[in-house]
Design an enzyme around this catalytic site. Sequence first.
Site, PDB file in Angstrom:
ATOM      1  N   HIS A 130     -11.538  73.460 -36.007  1.00 25.33           N
ATOM      2  CA  HIS A 130     -11.109  73.089 -37.354  1.00 25.33           C
ATOM      3  C   HIS A 130     -12.355  72.979 -38.223  1.00 25.33           C
ATOM      4  CE1 HIS A 130      -9.497  70.479 -40.544  1.00 25.33           C
ATOM      5  NE2 HIS A 130      -8.281  70.786 -40.129  1.00 25.33           N
ATOM      6  N   ASP A 207     -13.013  66.449 -30.548  1.00 27.77           N
ATOM      7  CA  ASP A 207     -11.998  66.246 -31.577  1.00 27.77           C
ATOM      8  C   ASP A 207     -10.646  66.169 -30.882  1.00 27.77           C
ATOM      9  OD1 ASP A 207     -10.026  66.537 -33.486  1.00 27.77           O
ATOM     10  OD2 ASP A 207     -10.934  68.255 -34.503  1.00 27.77           O
ATOM     11  N   GLN A 210      -5.444  66.728 -31.951  1.00 27.45           N
ATOM     12  CA  GLN A 210      -4.239  67.421 -31.494  1.00 27.45           C
ATOM     13  C   GLN A 210      -3.882  67.100 -30.045  1.00 27.45           C
ATOM     14  OE1 GLN A 210      -2.342  69.085 -33.530  1.00 27.45           O
ATOM     15  NE2 GLN A 210      -3.741  69.077 -35.267  1.00 27.45           N
ATOM     16  N   LYS A 233      -1.461  61.778 -36.880  1.00 27.01           N
ATOM     17  CA  LYS A 233      -1.025  62.762 -35.891  1.00 27.01           C
ATOM     18  C   LYS A 233      -0.556  62.084 -34.600  1.00 27.01           C
ATOM     19  CE  LYS A 233      -4.295  66.187 -37.696  1.00 27.01           C
ATOM     20  NZ  LYS A 233      -3.393  67.092 -38.420  1.00 27.01           N
ATOM     21  N   CYS A 371      -7.075  75.661 -41.625  1.00 30.47           N
ATOM     22  CA  CYS A 371      -8.449  75.142 -41.667  1.00 30.47           C
ATOM     23  C   CYS A 371      -9.238  75.607 -40.441  1.00 30.47           C
ATOM     24  CB  CYS A 371      -8.465  73.617 -41.760  1.00 30.47           C
ATOM     25  SG  CYS A 371      -7.751  72.983 -43.286  1.00 30.47           S
TER      26      CYS A 371
END
Length: 412
Positions: A130, A207, A210, A233, A371
Amino acid sequence: MNEQVKPLPFDAERVRADFPILNQEVNGHPLVYLDNAATTQKPRAVIQALVDYYEQDNSNVHRGAHALADRATQKFEAARVKVAEFINAPEARQVIWTRGTTEGINLVASSWGRSNLKAGDRVLVSAMEHHSNIVPWQMVAAEKGATVEPIPVDVDGVLDLAALQDMLDERVKMVACGHVSNALGTVNPVEQVIRLAHGVGALTLIDGAQAVSHWPVDMQALDCDFYVFSAHKLFGPTGLGALYGKVALLDAMPPYQGGGEMIESVSFAGTTYNQLPYKFEAGTPDIAGVIAFGAAIDYLNQLDRAGAAAHEKALLAYAEERARATPGVRLIGTSANKTSVMSFLLEGAHPNDVGMLLDQQGVAVRTGNHCAQPIMEQYGVPGTVRASLAFYNTRDDIDRLFAALEKVRLFL
């Protein structure tokens, strides 16, 4: 001693009833919400926690000398403990509140990066990252004379670990990698990435935006140096996230912002900074959001998460099976190890047009480059249509997606 209550077996229909937004029509059709990688919907318990804070406890935290401030502070810090336990962090002070994954990465890039990177150093990021895990590193690298280099990804959307191993040397100071690709759904082998990076003395930032909504993550087992994710999220409110970091690193890093709360004492002769985690939490935080995030963690903890993960896996397999059987549909990102994201193109149609035509039939998906322009450029596409799943989605949602796609295909 109270025995821990065993969660009920996972039932998607029962869970759906906890999410009031799903019970509505859009453009005259029952809503099919397949944009969970962008943001997940919120259970009633999270919404109620926001209302309760503003109706009963609204006050600033840590500094008030009255009952409202005390109640707000207790709930605010209890949420930090809940998040720390949720990710198996050794200590609650290792959880720093941020505005989201993006700010968490910017905090590390600005604070750790400016203090540690120098000319000739290298930062490695996966080619499927991202933008928020690329641009902050580019900004600090340009300032320090370091470089940011992509770790190759193959045609299926799989990270090339052999290439990573070849790229690693003593000049690599940070390896930043998504746990799951938001654009492709690929689950990256972050355990191996972390081990390889540590082998040359490099730090790691993962990260997890997700990943955290799909299965439990364990900071002590991963042994990453930093981990970032967003509340919105994870069935919590928007505008809030968390940064996990190892204590020694966080202690050594200078504050990201200055102001109230992040100080111990201030004079014109000099300032002494506060201890962790407050050193990185300047100003009045999103108190209501933090408390509601705690409610989201409570909600998730009472679910059969293994059952939810199995349900999502079966749904993704069903969706991709339907996609392969639909004329004109091309899947983008076909790793054998994926979770809950199906990116695709419809022959002869721009993704944005497909998204708008699906919306007219009540089906909400995401379109564009997500993104993640570098990986879209690698595939030679302007973007994709992305259907992304959560545990409250059902086979009926998938069937309605493909029924709507058939109408789009015939219309085009």
